[in-house]
Design an enzyme around this catalytic site. Structure first.
Site, PDB file in Angstrom:
ATOM      1  CG  HIS A  65      -6.837  -9.917   5.885  1.00  0.00           C
ATOM      2  ND1 HIS A  65      -6.409 -10.387   7.059  1.00  0.00           N
ATOM      3  CD2 HIS A  65      -7.908 -10.270   5.464  1.00  0.00           C
ATOM      4  CE1 HIS A  65      -7.593 -10.732   7.643  1.00  0.00           C
ATOM      5  NE2 HIS A  65      -8.860 -10.422   6.681  1.00  0.00           N
ATOM      6  NE  ARG A  69     -16.687  -9.699   0.265  1.00  0.00           N
ATOM      7  CZ  ARG A  69     -16.551 -10.058   1.725  1.00  0.00           C
ATOM      8  NH1 ARG A  69     -16.248 -11.161   2.128  1.00  0.00           N
ATOM      9  NH2 ARG A  69     -16.378  -9.001   2.479  1.00  0.00           N
ATOM     10  CG  ASP A 157     -10.472 -13.284   8.039  1.00  0.00           C
ATOM     11  OD1 ASP A 157     -10.161 -12.714   9.272  1.00  0.00           O
ATOM     12  OD2 ASP A 157     -10.723 -12.565   6.865  1.00  0.00           O
ATOM     13  CG  HIS A 237      -7.939  -8.492  11.362  1.00  0.00           C
ATOM     14  ND1 HIS A 237      -8.145  -9.475  12.403  1.00  0.00           N
ATOM     15  CD2 HIS A 237      -8.611  -9.290  10.335  1.00  0.00           C
ATOM     16  CE1 HIS A 237      -8.967 -10.348  12.222  1.00  0.00           C
ATOM     17  NE2 HIS A 237      -9.292 -10.125  10.791  1.00  0.00           N
ATOM     18  CG  ASN A 283     -15.181  -9.383  13.562  1.00  0.00           C
ATOM     19  OD1 ASN A 283     -14.515  -9.164  14.592  1.00  0.00           O
ATOM     20  ND2 ASN A 283     -16.278 -10.324  13.430  1.00  0.00           N
ATOM     21  CG  ASP A 310      -9.948  -7.390   6.977  1.00  0.00           C
ATOM     22  OD1 ASP A 310     -10.359  -8.143   6.244  1.00  0.00           O
ATOM     23  OD2 ASP A 310     -10.410  -7.569   8.197  1.00  0.00           O
ATOM     24  CG  HIS A 314     -19.879  -6.406   2.986  1.00  0.00           C
ATOM     25  ND1 HIS A 314     -20.115  -7.632   2.917  1.00  0.00           N
ATOM     26  CD2 HIS A 314     -18.686  -6.069   3.968  1.00  0.00           C
ATOM     27  CE1 HIS A 314     -19.220  -8.263   3.773  1.00  0.00           C
ATOM     28  NE2 HIS A 314     -18.713  -7.315   4.410  1.00  0.00           N
ATOM     29  N   GLY A 329     -17.131  -4.789   7.416  1.00  0.00           N
ATOM     30  CA  GLY A 329     -16.274  -4.822   6.399  1.00  0.00           C
ATOM     31  C   GLY A 329     -15.922  -3.519   5.747  1.00  0.00           C
TER      32      GLY A 329
HETATM   33  O1  DOR Z   1     -14.871  -6.917   8.971  1.00  0.00           O
HETATM   34  C1  DOR Z   1     -14.645  -7.868   8.337  1.00  0.00           C
HETATM   35  N1  DOR Z   1     -14.977  -8.368   7.087  1.00  0.00           N
HETATM   36  N2  DOR Z   1     -13.964  -8.752   9.139  1.00  0.00           N
HETATM   37  C2  DOR Z   1     -13.993 -10.087   8.745  1.00  0.00           C
HETATM   38  O2  DOR Z   1     -13.440 -10.747   9.757  1.00  0.00           O
HETATM   39  C3  DOR Z   1     -14.469 -10.636   7.465  1.00  0.00           C
HETATM   40  C4  DOR Z   1     -14.432  -9.726   6.563  1.00  0.00           C
HETATM   41  C5  DOR Z   1     -15.730  -9.937   5.625  1.00  0.00           C
HETATM   42  O3  DOR Z   1     -15.392 -10.747   5.104  1.00  0.00           O
HETATM   43  O4  DOR Z   1     -16.418  -9.139   5.009  1.00  0.00           O
HETATM   44 ZN    ZN Z   2     -10.537 -10.460   6.734  1.00  0.00          ZN
END
Ligand code: DOR
Ligand code: ZN
Length: 431
Positions: A65, A69, A157, A237, A283, A310, A314, A329
């Site tokens: 996971h 990007r 997701d 998750h 999330n 995960d 960003h 994220g």
């Molecule tokens: O925190 C998260 N970031 N949860 C997600 O489901 C998507 C992910 C993201 O793509 O930034």
């Molecule tokens: Zn994810």
């Protein structure tokens, strides 16, 4: 062509083959030849030797996971930067999520990710295709074509599939191709507008909450669909005590269900949001201490199949927005191993073989790839770990472009010394 390699005198942990002790590992033509005591004759004349005394030698780690990007947001991460970060973190295989720009939703998109992964020549790069077009939940994506192109499963997701009838069709369809459907369990009717866990902290902070029910209601619903279809299902998750209980019941009933837990849900709680630091906005949201305890307990009990990062990079400029507006994220790929040690080994939740299982053969089985072990003849994906080295996590040393990492400044132990992918040394730590 990959050279012959001998990894000498390390402590080999290969949970699938019940190996946990000192041994050599001989690699030739990109494959594992032998794990055990290797004689001079077996070594042969031309062979590079790596002294692993005092180190752990384990099957290459697998993270099912990650968010790279790519395509769409190369300033946040690319398949090249993400996979370079991955090998530094000991991962020899990763699975990219399809919530890119555009969405990974057809054969060409899947091929794009594979091609970029091959070009990067770091880790193996796998991908899940979207379940629905644009991850909008309205029409199925081209799952069959994506399966043929090598997608290892399907996920929307970032979004849960809201419509139960759509999810039922997705499960039936994916089962025709022997692929797993992975769900981000979140019922928007409960979650919409929420930015952190719902409870005492969301109340005092004045932030809209996401109730545990949002996750548990969708997971419960999906388990009924699995019961009906017999299709393979993976809960991504999971973050609440209630979800643990649902997974426990489903596994007890023999349903073809697996689940994963992300490192941040084992180490951080909703209380971390107290200063409105958006690096803690994720999330599913960070939950209560009781939920963290339940997840750790589930891991000790063997209910969890895989640990994941995960990894969700960003831009700093976006994370600097107020808590309500910032994206969700945590970028954590490069500190995955020490985080798992802190969350699970240090408090005695699992031992080293237990941890390595959750980072190798466990995740490999979720996505149905023949990896995660050091069996003879298997592709030589190997990670060498120094389990004791202590240091401080520093985002400025990250290869990943993601700096949105709440672990900056944490004192940790355990570092990756070398990552071998298909018999090639793809990462070596400089002391
Ligand atoms: O925190 C998260 N970031 N949860 C997600 O489901 C998507 C992910 C993201 O793509 O930034
Ligand atoms: Zn994810």
């Amino acid at each position: 062509m990959a050279e012959r390699l001998l990894i000498r005198s390390g402590h080999v942990i290969d949970p699938a083959n019940r190996i946990d002790g000192e041994a050599d590992v001989l690699i030739a033509d990109g494959k594992i030849v032998k794990v055990g005591r290797v004689s001079q004759q077996e070594i042969g004349p031309v062979c590079r030797q790596i002294d692993a005394t005092g180190k752990l030698v384990v099957p290459g780690l697998i993270d099912i996971h990650v968010h790279f990007r790519d395509p769409g947001d190369p300033e946040e991460e690319t398949i090249a930067s993400g996979s370079a970060a991955a090998v530094k973190a000991g991962f020899t295989s990763v699975v990219c999520m399809p919530n890119t720009n555009p969405t990974i939703e057809n054969e060409t998109d899947v091929e794009y990710v594979h091609r970029k992964g091959r070009q990067a020549r770091k880790t193996h790069v796998y991908v899940m295709g979207a379940i629905t077009q644009g991850r909008q939940g309205l029409a199925l994506a081209e799952m069959g074509h994506m399966a043929e192109a090598g997608a290892v499963g399907f996920s929307d997701d970032g979004n849960g599939v809201q419509d139960p009838a759509m999810m039922l069709r997705a499960l039936r369809y994916a089962a025709m191709f022997g692929k797993v459907v992975a769900q981000h369990c979140q019922d928007n009717a409960f979650a919409a507008g929420g930015v952190m866990n719902s409870g005492y902290y969301s109340t005092i902070l004045g932030l809209p909450g996401i109730d545990c029910l949002a996750e548990e209601a969708m997971l419960w619903r999906d388990l009924q669909l699995v019961r009906r279809t017999g299709a393979r299902y993976h809960a991504q998750h999971i973050s609440t005590a209630g979800s643990v209980e649902l997974i426990r019941q489903a596994k007890k009933a023999g349903l073809p269900v697996t689940c994963e837990v992300a490192a941040h849900h084992l180490l951080l709680t909703e209380a971390c949001c107290c200063e409105y630091d958006t690096n803690y906005k994720v999330n599913p949201p960070l939950r209560s201490e009781a939920d963290v305890e339940a997840l750790r307990h589930a891991i000790a009990e063997g209910l969890v199949d895989a640990l994941v990062t995960d990894h969700a990079p960003h831009l700093q400029s976006e994370k600097e927005l107020e808590f309500l507006a910032a994206p969700c994220g945590i970028a954590s790929l490069e500190c995955a191993l020490p985080l798992h040690i802190k969350a699970l080994i240090d408090p005695g939740v699992v031992d080293w073989p237990g941890l390595i299982r959750l980072l190798t053969v466990g995740p490999a089985r979720v996505i149905g790839i023949d990896k995660g072990t050091l069996g003879p003849g298997k592709q030589a994906d190997v990670t060498i770990i120094d389990p004791d080295l202590e240091y401080t996590i520093d985002i400025n040393t990250f290869i990943s472009k993601g700096r949105n990492c709440p672990y900056h400044g944490w004192k940790v132990r355990g570092i990756v010394d070398m990552t071998i992918v298909g018999g090639e040394i793809r990462y070596q730590r400089q002391p």
